[in-house]
Design a protein around this motif. Structure first.
Motif, PDB file in Angstrom:
ATOM      1  N   ALA A  68      60.482  35.830 -43.313  1.00  0.00           N
ATOM      2  CA  ALA A  68      59.651  35.720 -44.512  1.00  0.00           C
ATOM      3  C   ALA A  68      58.887  37.008 -44.778  1.00  0.00           C
ATOM      4  N   SER A  69      58.406  37.655 -43.734  1.00  0.00           N
ATOM      5  CA  SER A  69      57.684  38.908 -43.896  1.00  0.00           C
ATOM      6  C   SER A  69      58.553  39.961 -44.566  1.00  0.00           C
ATOM      7  N   LYS A  70      59.791  40.078 -44.137  1.00  0.00           N
ATOM      8  CA  LYS A  70      60.687  41.088 -44.706  1.00  0.00           C
ATOM      9  C   LYS A  70      61.140  40.716 -46.117  1.00  0.00           C
ATOM     10  N   ALA A  71      61.274  39.421 -46.385  1.00  0.00           N
ATOM     11  CA  ALA A  71      61.788  38.971 -47.684  1.00  0.00           C
ATOM     12  C   ALA A  71      60.805  39.236 -48.817  1.00  0.00           C
ATOM     13  N   ASN A  72      59.522  39.305 -48.521  1.00  0.00           N
ATOM     14  CA  ASN A  72      58.513  39.456 -49.569  1.00  0.00           C
ATOM     15  C   ASN A  72      57.859  40.831 -49.581  1.00  0.00           C
ATOM     16  N   VAL A  73      58.496  41.802 -48.925  1.00  0.00           N
ATOM     17  CA  VAL A  73      57.915  43.133 -48.833  1.00  0.00           C
ATOM     18  C   VAL A  73      57.627  43.708 -50.222  1.00  0.00           C
ATOM     19  N   HIS A  74      56.440  44.279 -50.337  1.00  0.00           N
ATOM     20  CA  HIS A  74      55.959  44.973 -51.537  1.00  0.00           C
ATOM     21  C   HIS A  74      55.633  44.046 -52.708  1.00  0.00           C
ATOM     22  N   ALA A  75      55.709  42.743 -52.508  1.00  0.00           N
ATOM     23  CA  ALA A  75      55.242  41.842 -53.567  1.00  0.00           C
ATOM     24  C   ALA A  75      53.727  42.008 -53.715  1.00  0.00           C
ATOM     25  N   VAL A  76      53.203  41.685 -54.885  1.00  0.00           N
ATOM     26  CA  VAL A  76      51.758  41.768 -55.110  1.00  0.00           C
ATOM     27  C   VAL A  76      51.112  40.502 -54.548  1.00  0.00           C
ATOM     28  N   SER A  77      50.086  40.674 -53.757  1.00  0.00           N
ATOM     29  CA  SER A  77      49.428  39.532 -53.113  1.00  0.00           C
ATOM     30  C   SER A  77      48.160  39.147 -53.862  1.00  0.00           C
ATOM     31  N   ASN A  78      47.621  37.996 -53.493  1.00  0.00           N
ATOM     32  CA  ASN A  78      46.374  37.506 -54.052  1.00  0.00           C
ATOM     33  C   ASN A  78      45.449  37.135 -52.895  1.00  0.00           C
ATOM     34  N   HIS A  87      33.692  38.544 -53.200  1.00  0.00           N
ATOM     35  CA  HIS A  87      34.128  39.796 -52.564  1.00  0.00           C
ATOM     36  C   HIS A  87      35.628  40.068 -52.619  1.00  0.00           C
ATOM     37  N   TYR A  88      36.441  39.085 -52.851  1.00  0.00           N
ATOM     38  CA  TYR A  88      37.890  39.283 -52.727  1.00  0.00           C
ATOM     39  C   TYR A  88      38.546  39.593 -54.076  1.00  0.00           C
ATOM     40  N   ARG A  89      39.538  40.441 -54.052  1.00  0.00           N
ATOM     41  CA  ARG A  89      40.340  40.714 -55.234  1.00  0.00           C
ATOM     42  C   ARG A  89      41.385  39.619 -55.423  1.00  0.00           C
ATOM     43  N   ASP A  90      41.816  39.439 -56.655  1.00  0.00           N
ATOM     44  CA  ASP A  90      42.866  38.457 -56.917  1.00  0.00           C
ATOM     45  C   ASP A  90      44.233  39.111 -57.083  1.00  0.00           C
ATOM     46  N   ARG A  91      44.293  40.392 -56.826  1.00  0.00           N
ATOM     47  CA  ARG A  91      45.561  41.120 -56.920  1.00  0.00           C
ATOM     48  C   ARG A  91      45.463  42.349 -56.003  1.00  0.00           C
ATOM     49  N   LEU A  92      46.473  42.541 -55.159  1.00  0.00           N
ATOM     50  CA  LEU A  92      46.469  43.700 -54.265  1.00  0.00           C
ATOM     51  C   LEU A  92      47.905  44.180 -54.064  1.00  0.00           C
ATOM     52  N   SER A  93      48.126  45.442 -54.356  1.00  0.00           N
ATOM     53  CA  SER A  93      49.432  46.067 -54.155  1.00  0.00           C
ATOM     54  C   SER A  93      49.322  47.108 -53.055  1.00  0.00           C
ATOM     55  N   GLN A  94      50.438  47.648 -52.642  1.00  0.00           N
ATOM     56  CA  GLN A  94      50.424  48.678 -51.599  1.00  0.00           C
ATOM     57  C   GLN A  94      49.630  49.904 -52.040  1.00  0.00           C
ATOM     58  N   ASP A  95      49.696  50.260 -53.308  1.00  0.00           N
ATOM     59  CA  ASP A  95      48.964  51.427 -53.805  1.00  0.00           C
ATOM     60  C   ASP A  95      47.457  51.248 -53.695  1.00  0.00           C
TER      61      ASP A  95
END
Length: 446
Positions: free
Chosen positions: A29-39, A406-414
């Motif tokens: 699962a970790s590899k399958a979702n690489v670089h997806a935007v998280s919340n 305190h938390y963001r609702d969107r986080l990308s690798q950048d």
């Protein structure tokens, strides 16, 4: 002699840098979702909702805090210098994979935080903790120091609790904590059998081992922890995980087996020597009969078990039988959903199945069982726990508001190179240690 005791679950609070970097080779699962935007906000709220739901049912529910990420002290140890902003910019430019590693929120999976042995099993009658070195993965190998500080802050009374440092961080003593350890017993306060499951024998190159994915737990590590915790032979069993299961994506034993009380729920491919494993447990389990629930591959192919995280469910003692708390994905995989219906209808020890939404965690390869560390406590030991770590209605409300703040609702690798993110994390964690009464456990606080 048996005392009244409960099994408490200490869940990891998802950190503000929860992201999908695909860092865990062997975790499908970790590899399958690489670089997806998280919340991150949704992930933390999902975890808190799971904790609250179980606490409302009367289970003893505690909290383990997230870690500071990105972890600048690690980058400085690796030769990066200057201001925090300078370091983040330079690492993002020169080594983005390294920045992703030191930004991982993987400490949320507290099944990997430590191995815990209850006082009923140990030679000195105390609860013993050994933080996992997690040496198989760099992004996790940097966790054990702060994990140890957290555990010592929560379980501080030396009359009841003993803390050991992590094992040497080398491949020969690779230790993944409670994800490869479970306990079977007649009652939580009675002496039990601690099942240590390992993937390979480090000092025997001819021993069976997986060929596709790495075996993260060694026999030598499991034996060392049993010695440190003062476990007699009557309280320990060592069993090798099936190499074929590891190569199918079962990176930890808790992805293919789960136990509680006198019930062991497992897939037929869980153990290299299934018959020997069950015989060893039965020979040591006193005061009760082992209920071994075997799931055949014909009913649930191992690929479906991995995709659904059926066995990474929480097996909880409930009135009249066991409750299996499963991730929502178990109802999305047809073979697993059908099996669960048959399981409940069979009249066996697992009487009920409940679905929990932990999708943000699941996308990174962690189900409900990954999010919790089980700690068996007698009444006296429970009273000795830092009270700020127990989830109450009031604390749940405070933590929910804290996440929203305190938390963001969107986080990308950048976003990991954004110095504002580091400031946000430190501000949040500084407030959190006050809410939980933990003191100064983070490097930036010391």
């Amino acid at each position: 002699m048996s005392q009244h005791a409960v099994e408490a679950n200490f869940d990891g609070l998802v950190g503000p840098t929860h992201n999908y970097a695909g860092l865990s080779w062997g975790n499908v699962a970790s590899k399958a979702n690489v670089h997806a935007v998280s919340n991150p906000r949704e992930a933390a709220l999902q975890g808190l909702a799971k904790m609250k739901r179980l606490a409302d049912r009367g289970y003893a529910q505690g909290i383990l805090p997230p870690h500071e990420r990105p972890h600048l002290p690690t980058l400085r140890r690796l030769g990066y210098a200057g201001t925090d902003t300078d370091i983040l910019a330079k690492v993002a430019r020169e080594a983005p994979a390294l920045l992703a590693a030191v930004s991982s929120a993987s400490a949320m999976w507290t099944a990997n935080a430590a191995t815990v042995s209850p006082s009923a099993d140990t030679s000195d009658g105390r609860v013993h903790f050994t933080p996992a070195n997690l040496s198989a993965k760099f992004h996790r190998a940097i966790e054990h120091e702060v994990t140890g500080r957290s555990l010592r802050a929560i379980f501080a009374d030396e009359r009841y609790f003993a803390h050991h440092p992590a094992l040497p961080s080398v491949a020969h003593f690779g230790d993944e904590g409670a994800a490869n350890h479970t306990r079977l017993c007649a009652g939580y306060g009675a002496p039990g059998v601690e099942l240590f499951v390992y993937g390979r024998v480090a000092f025997n190159e001819d021993a069976p081992a997986p060929t596709r994915f790495p075996a993260r737990q060694t026999l030598e590590a499991s034996q060392a922890i049993a010695r440190l915790h003062g476990l007699a032979d009557a309280h320990r069993v060592f069993a090798q995980q099936n190499p074929a299961a590891i190569d199918a994506g079962v990176f930890h034993n808790d992805v293919i087996a789960v136990g509680n009380g006198n019930t062991l729920f497992y897939h037929e491919l869980a153990f290299l020597d299934e018959a020997r494993t069950l015989a060893d447990i039965r020979a040591r389990l006193t005061g009760t009969e082992l209920h071994a629930i075997r799931v055949d591959a014909a009913e649930v192919p191992i690929e479906d078990a991995v995709a659904s995280y059926l066995f990474n469910s929480q097996l909880l003692e409930a009135p009249g039988g066991m409750l299996l708390a499963v991730p929502g994905e178990c109802r999305e995989v047809a073979s697993v959903s059908r099996y669960l219906d048959r399981l409940v209808a069979s009249g066996g020890p697992i009487q009920a199945v409940e679905v929990f939404d932990v999708k943000q965690s699941m996308k990174n390869g962690g189900g409900p069982a990954c999010l919790r560390l089980r700690v068996v406590l007698t009444d006296e030991e429970r009273q000795a726990v830092n009270p700020g770590a127990w989830l109450t209605d009031a604390l749940y409300a405070k933590l929910t508001a804290w996440v929203e703040r305190h938390y963001r609702d969107r986080l990308s690798q950048d976003d990991l190179a954004d110095p504002k993110l580091l400031d946000e994390v430190r501000t949040a964690l500084d407030e959190l240690t006050g809410l939980l009464g933990l003191g100064s456990i983070y490097d930036f606080q010391r």
